[in-house]
Design a protein around this motif. Sequence first.
Motif, PDB file in Angstrom:
ATOM      1  N   THR A   1      -2.427   2.989 -13.181  1.00  0.00           N
ATOM      2  CA  THR A   1      -2.076   1.643 -13.307  1.00  0.00           C
ATOM      3  C   THR A   1      -1.252   1.081 -12.413  1.00  0.00           C
ATOM      4  OG1 THR A   1      -0.332   1.820 -14.969  1.00  0.00           O
ATOM      5  CG2 THR A   1      -2.703   1.935 -15.855  1.00  0.00           C
ATOM      6  N   ASP A   2      -1.044  -0.293 -12.588  1.00  0.00           N
ATOM      7  CA  ASP A   2      -0.317  -0.985 -11.420  1.00  0.00           C
ATOM      8  C   ASP A   2       1.006  -0.740 -11.847  1.00  0.00           C
ATOM      9  OD1 ASP A   2      -2.647  -2.444 -11.019  1.00  0.00           O
ATOM     10  OD2 ASP A   2      -1.982  -4.392 -11.032  1.00  0.00           O
ATOM     11  N   ARG A   3       1.676  -0.829 -13.167  1.00  0.00           N
ATOM     12  CA  ARG A   3       2.887  -0.367 -13.205  1.00  0.00           C
ATOM     13  C   ARG A   3       3.368   1.201 -13.096  1.00  0.00           C
ATOM     14  NH1 ARG A   3       4.371  -4.133 -18.604  1.00  0.00           N
ATOM     15  NH2 ARG A   3       3.648  -6.136 -17.713  1.00  0.00           N
ATOM     16  N   PHE A   4       2.335   1.998 -13.387  1.00  0.00           N
ATOM     17  CA  PHE A   4       2.550   3.284 -13.104  1.00  0.00           C
ATOM     18  C   PHE A   4       2.832   3.568 -11.624  1.00  0.00           C
ATOM     19  CE2 PHE A   4       1.653   7.631 -12.289  1.00  0.00           C
ATOM     20  CZ  PHE A   4       2.248   8.439 -13.352  1.00  0.00           C
ATOM     21  N   ALA A   5       1.777   2.995 -10.868  1.00  0.00           N
ATOM     22  CA  ALA A   5       2.044   3.147  -9.375  1.00  0.00           C
ATOM     23  C   ALA A   5       3.362   2.645  -8.850  1.00  0.00           C
ATOM     24  CB  ALA A   5       0.830   2.506  -8.881  1.00  0.00           C
ATOM     25  N   LEU A   6       3.674   1.554  -9.308  1.00  0.00           N
ATOM     26  CA  LEU A   6       5.175   0.864  -8.672  1.00  0.00           C
ATOM     27  C   LEU A   6       5.894   1.616  -9.069  1.00  0.00           C
ATOM     28  CD1 LEU A   6       4.006  -2.917  -9.679  1.00  0.00           C
ATOM     29  CD2 LEU A   6       4.353  -1.875  -7.241  1.00  0.00           C
ATOM     30  N   ALA A   7       6.138   2.073 -10.382  1.00  0.00           N
ATOM     31  CA  ALA A   7       7.273   3.168 -10.987  1.00  0.00           C
ATOM     32  C   ALA A   7       7.355   4.275 -10.072  1.00  0.00           C
ATOM     33  CB  ALA A   7       7.189   3.223 -12.382  1.00  0.00           C
ATOM     34  N   TYR A   8       6.111   5.029  -9.787  1.00  0.00           N
ATOM     35  CA  TYR A   8       5.879   6.164  -9.358  1.00  0.00           C
ATOM     36  C   TYR A   8       6.285   6.132  -7.645  1.00  0.00           C
ATOM     37  CZ  TYR A   8       3.971  10.816  -8.199  1.00  0.00           C
ATOM     38  OH  TYR A   8       3.790  12.136  -7.941  1.00  0.00           O
ATOM     39  N   ALA A   9       6.049   4.904  -7.046  1.00  0.00           N
ATOM     40  CA  ALA A   9       6.198   4.714  -5.695  1.00  0.00           C
ATOM     41  C   ALA A   9       8.150   4.576  -5.479  1.00  0.00           C
ATOM     42  CB  ALA A   9       5.495   3.584  -5.131  1.00  0.00           C
ATOM     43  N   ALA A  10       8.470   3.582  -6.391  1.00  0.00           N
ATOM     44  CA  ALA A  10       9.887   3.634  -6.598  1.00  0.00           C
ATOM     45  C   ALA A  10      10.663   4.735  -6.836  1.00  0.00           C
ATOM     46  CB  ALA A  10      10.145   2.410  -7.879  1.00  0.00           C
ATOM     47  N   SER A  11      10.004   5.856  -7.679  1.00  0.00           N
ATOM     48  CA  SER A  11      10.948   6.996  -8.010  1.00  0.00           C
ATOM     49  C   SER A  11      10.950   8.010  -6.932  1.00  0.00           C
ATOM     50  CB  SER A  11      10.237   7.752  -9.019  1.00  0.00           C
ATOM     51  OG  SER A  11       8.838   8.158  -8.554  1.00  0.00           O
ATOM     52  N   LEU A  12       9.923   7.705  -5.512  1.00  0.00           N
ATOM     53  CA  LEU A  12      10.043   8.511  -4.389  1.00  0.00           C
ATOM     54  C   LEU A  12      11.194   8.264  -3.582  1.00  0.00           C
ATOM     55  CD1 LEU A  12       6.071   8.486  -3.776  1.00  0.00           C
ATOM     56  CD2 LEU A  12       7.499  10.133  -5.153  1.00  0.00           C
TER      57      LEU A  12
END
Length: 324
Positions: free
Chosen positions: A313-324
């Motif tokens: 989802t949009d939010r999961f992708a944004l959070a996943y990228a931020a966690s990297l």
Amino acid sequence: MERAASVVDAFAQRMREQEELTLSPLAVRSYGGRGRERPEEQCGVRTPFQRDRDRLVHSKPFRRLKGKTQVFIDPQGDHYRTRMTHTLETTAISRVVARALRLNEDLVEAIGLGHDTGHTPFGHAGEQALDDVLCARFGRRFRHNEQSYRIARRLNLTHEVCQGILTHTGSREPETLEGKIVRLVDRVAYINHDIDDAIRYGILRDSDLPVDEIGLLGPTGSERIDTLVHDIVVASEEAGDIRQSDEVGEAMLSLRAFMFERVYLGPHAEPEHRRAHDVVRAIFERLVAEPERLPAGEGDLPDRIMDYVAGMTDRFALAYAASL
């Protein structure tokens, strides 16, 4: 067991008889098609296409559509369209057309519900971003209709539903009139609801919309959809195929071109597209370098990455990228 078998046989026979009485000779029948890749016992209370519909509604890819936005990335507001609302609008309009033309509503509904299950986060910007990185790294391409088709096959949906999902966009034409309905109505739905969202977002005003096209199709989204649906039904009934009249079809294509110029590829879209590309590329590169981050799945590394990223989802992708 004998009693259960008799119930199944009676239901199937009743549905066959009912469809012969009510459906057009051009409609796909619920029984007697090409079936599923992996044979299954028939359900005693649902046709094969009804079973496909239920299988989609209860699937994880379908549920995740509520977290994938249509045009704007994770917008702040409760009334913007998501892939889920777009899917439901497309399906509802398609059923109206199918019923008016006496075609198979259950087949249309299943195709409509499944057509975007393979879509990426961040709409078409995300789709383009995933296609770019896959092509550069592995020489592979990503198309959301092909990903939706992969999901449909994993769910073991019928051939008619799978083929309609695959051909709802792209160069290949649907094999059935029911598939052609979804292919055309998909555009009817997104053009009109994207106008509504663009006005809500402040990109467009009502006065910006092209005068001639709006004069012909109608000043509001609901009026335009009503005009387009009536035109499809009348033109298709006359042609024995799924068609629009020349005048209305040209007006819709002109309105679509306007939306590409002003909204989908307009000045405001560049930072949104860049954001989507940066997020997808960051996730992709990390997964290539550290494939152990991927969940268990089928296929080679590109397939597994494609499945995982496209399913976000949009939010999961944004959070996943931020966690990297």
